[in-house]
Scaffold this active site. Structure first.
Site, PDB file in Angstrom:
ATOM      1  N   LYS A  85       0.841  -1.199   0.000  1.00  0.00           N
ATOM      2  CA  LYS A  85       0.000   0.000   0.000  1.00  0.00           C
ATOM      3  C   LYS A  85       0.876   1.250   0.000  1.00  0.00           C
ATOM      4  CE  LYS A  85      -3.875   2.099   2.558  1.00  0.00           C
ATOM      5  NZ  LYS A  85      -4.833   1.900   3.676  1.00  0.00           N
ATOM      6  N   SER A 155      -9.526   2.294   2.369  1.00  0.00           N
ATOM      7  CA  SER A 155      -8.541   3.013   1.577  1.00  0.00           C
ATOM      8  C   SER A 155      -7.543   2.108   0.869  1.00  0.00           C
ATOM      9  CB  SER A 155      -7.772   3.976   2.489  1.00  0.00           C
ATOM     10  OG  SER A 155      -7.063   3.261   3.498  1.00  0.00           O
ATOM     11  N   SER A 179     -10.480  -0.112   6.422  1.00  0.00           N
ATOM     12  CA  SER A 179      -9.725  -0.020   5.176  1.00  0.00           C
ATOM     13  C   SER A 179      -9.048  -1.300   4.725  1.00  0.00           C
ATOM     14  CB  SER A 179      -8.669   1.086   5.285  1.00  0.00           C
ATOM     15  OG  SER A 179      -9.280   2.348   5.405  1.00  0.00           O
TER      16      SER A 179
END
Length: 441
Positions: A85, A155, A179
């Site tokens: 990420k 996210s 997320s």
């Protein structure tokens, strides 16, 4: 719909789970380079539609894979490509937070999680797209592999989509609200948000220090367990489940059950029936009234800690930040320190209470999301069914396998007491196998 290649050799090696690939590499039946090449082929074929990555350098990844082949060794993740990420630092790639203010950001250091994975032999495939700063602002360009008109969730958008689409077998995400778990549900993959702080947060952009948790995505519970072992996550007792027969599951609708959509309600009921048929005991778990305050407590704690985490950005960038973030950093809701203390006290009290309630079950089943992925990209879905567990610091595993309208994926969460991560992964493996078998019947 995601198109899975039928072969597990050649171009289809990208669909191997990490555990399968690691076994084949160890046996000499698969090279690290061929595995990475298959993942790159899938990326090239699908990148225009899925858009999971913010940085991917094919030559860099292939070079790392060749180095793994040349070095040999027996690392548990030797040659396994992993998505990262793009709020997690990597010494050899930029870390941009999907923020227009950090496009030239190159920290030149590995996060503790990345360093640990590299020491286990893993190859960092690239950086996966995220909502700006993993909290709010610019949405990821990523699309849901099952329906490009829908969000993959946020996210950790790119991480979930990359695993679901066969572009990488494992990817790292982070969770402040929902997320990790929400994108896993929307994209139809396994994921774990482990017990808070079981994995070091050193090296990723923290939003809320007492809540943020690093997690990961995979296409099997076995792969979740493989990475948990690399991160040295161990329960006090080793799980020894042989079958679902005799296991006890608490079914917890949570205080926000009224927001569950028809497909989530149906999935909860269906899983309860399947588990009963498999010989498990199902008990409805109703939480004490004070748990209804955890959603608002989460907001107070998160926003207070954001004001310290983003103080430098606030002073340097001011109103150039995303408007919602500007409001939070200015404390537009007027939260007082007394509100923060009350929220922290409630969370601490409920953590102890839930650990005791959940101790009587092998796992607690609860929704991962209100329903299937909404139309994107602006709407990344809501963390409605996740915030409470994140604040409680409990481990959560998304188990995929259910479907909603148009065949879109839908998952359910297994949770339990803090530091029962490996028990939950083991239980998730059995539950996932049951759901998959009945879906194919």
């Amino acid at each position: 719909m995601v198109d899975r290649a039928p072969s597990l050799t050649g171009a289809g090696a990208n669909w191997l789970t990490a555990s399968e690939a690691a076994s084949q590499i160890k046996a000499g039946d698969l090279t690290c380079e061929s595995l990475v090449t298959a993942c790159l082929d899938r990326w090239r074929a699908r990148n225009d539609e899925v858009r999971a990555w913010t940085h991917l350098d094919p030559e860099q990844v292939l070079s790392a894979a060749r180095a793994c082949d040349d070095a040999g060794g027996a690392g548990p993740l030797r040659g396994i490509p992993i998505g990262v990420k793009d709020i997690i630092t990597t010494h050899d790639m930029p870390t941009r937070f999907n923020s227009p203010h950090f496009q030239d950001h190159f920290p030149n250091i590995d996060a503790a999680s990345v360093a640990t994975l590299r020491l286990a032999g893993a190859v960092m495939m690239g950086k996966c797209d995220t909502v700006e700063f993993a909290i709010n602002g610019r949405r990821a360009a990523t699309r849901n592999p099952y329906d490009p008109s829908r969000t993959p969730g946020g996210s950790s958008s790119g991480s979930a989509a990359a695993v679901a689409d066969g572009q990488v077998p494992i990817a790292l995400g982070t969770q402040t609200g929902g997320s990790v778990i929400r994108p896993a549900s929307y994209c139809g993959v396994y994921a774990i948000k482990p017990t808070w702080n079981a994995v070091s947060a050193e090296g990723f952009k923290v939003c809320s220090a007492s809540i943020d948790t690093l997690g990961w995505y995979a296409r099997s519970a076995e792969d979740l367990d493989l990475v948990a072992e690399v991160f040295a996550i161990h329960d006090d007792e080793t799980p020894a489940y042989e079958s679902l027969s005799g296991m006890r599951f608490g079914f917890c609708q949570t205080p926000v059950w009224d927001q569950a959509e028809a497909e989530t309600r149906a999935a909860m009921a269906r899983l309860a029936d399947l588990l009963r048929e498999a010989g498990a005991t199902i008990v409805e778990l109703e939480l004490p009234p004070e748990f209804a305050g955890l959603a608002s407590a989460h907001k107070v704690v998160m926003q207070a800690e954001m004001r310290s985490a983003f103080l430098a950005e606030s002073r340097r960038l001011g109103n150039a930040l995303y408007p919602e973030m500007v409001g939070i950093l200015a404390n537009k809701d007027g939260h007082r320190r007394a509100d923060l203390v009350a929220a922290q006290d409630l969370a601490a009290s409920c953590r102890k209470s839930f650990d005791a309630l959940a101790a009587g079950f092998d796992a607690v089943v609860t929704p991962s999301t209100a329903g299937v992925a909404p139309k994107g990209p602006d709407d990344t879905g809501a963390a409605t069914f996740n915030r409470m567990w994140t604040l409680l610091h409990t481990p959560c595993v998304n188990v995929p396998g259910f479907c909603g309208p148009q065949g879109l994926p839908l998952g359910l969460t297994l949770t339990g007491p803090r530091f029962h991560d490996r028990h939950l992964i083991a239980a998730a493996g059995l539950v996932g196998e049951l759901v998959a078998a009945r879906a194919e019947a």
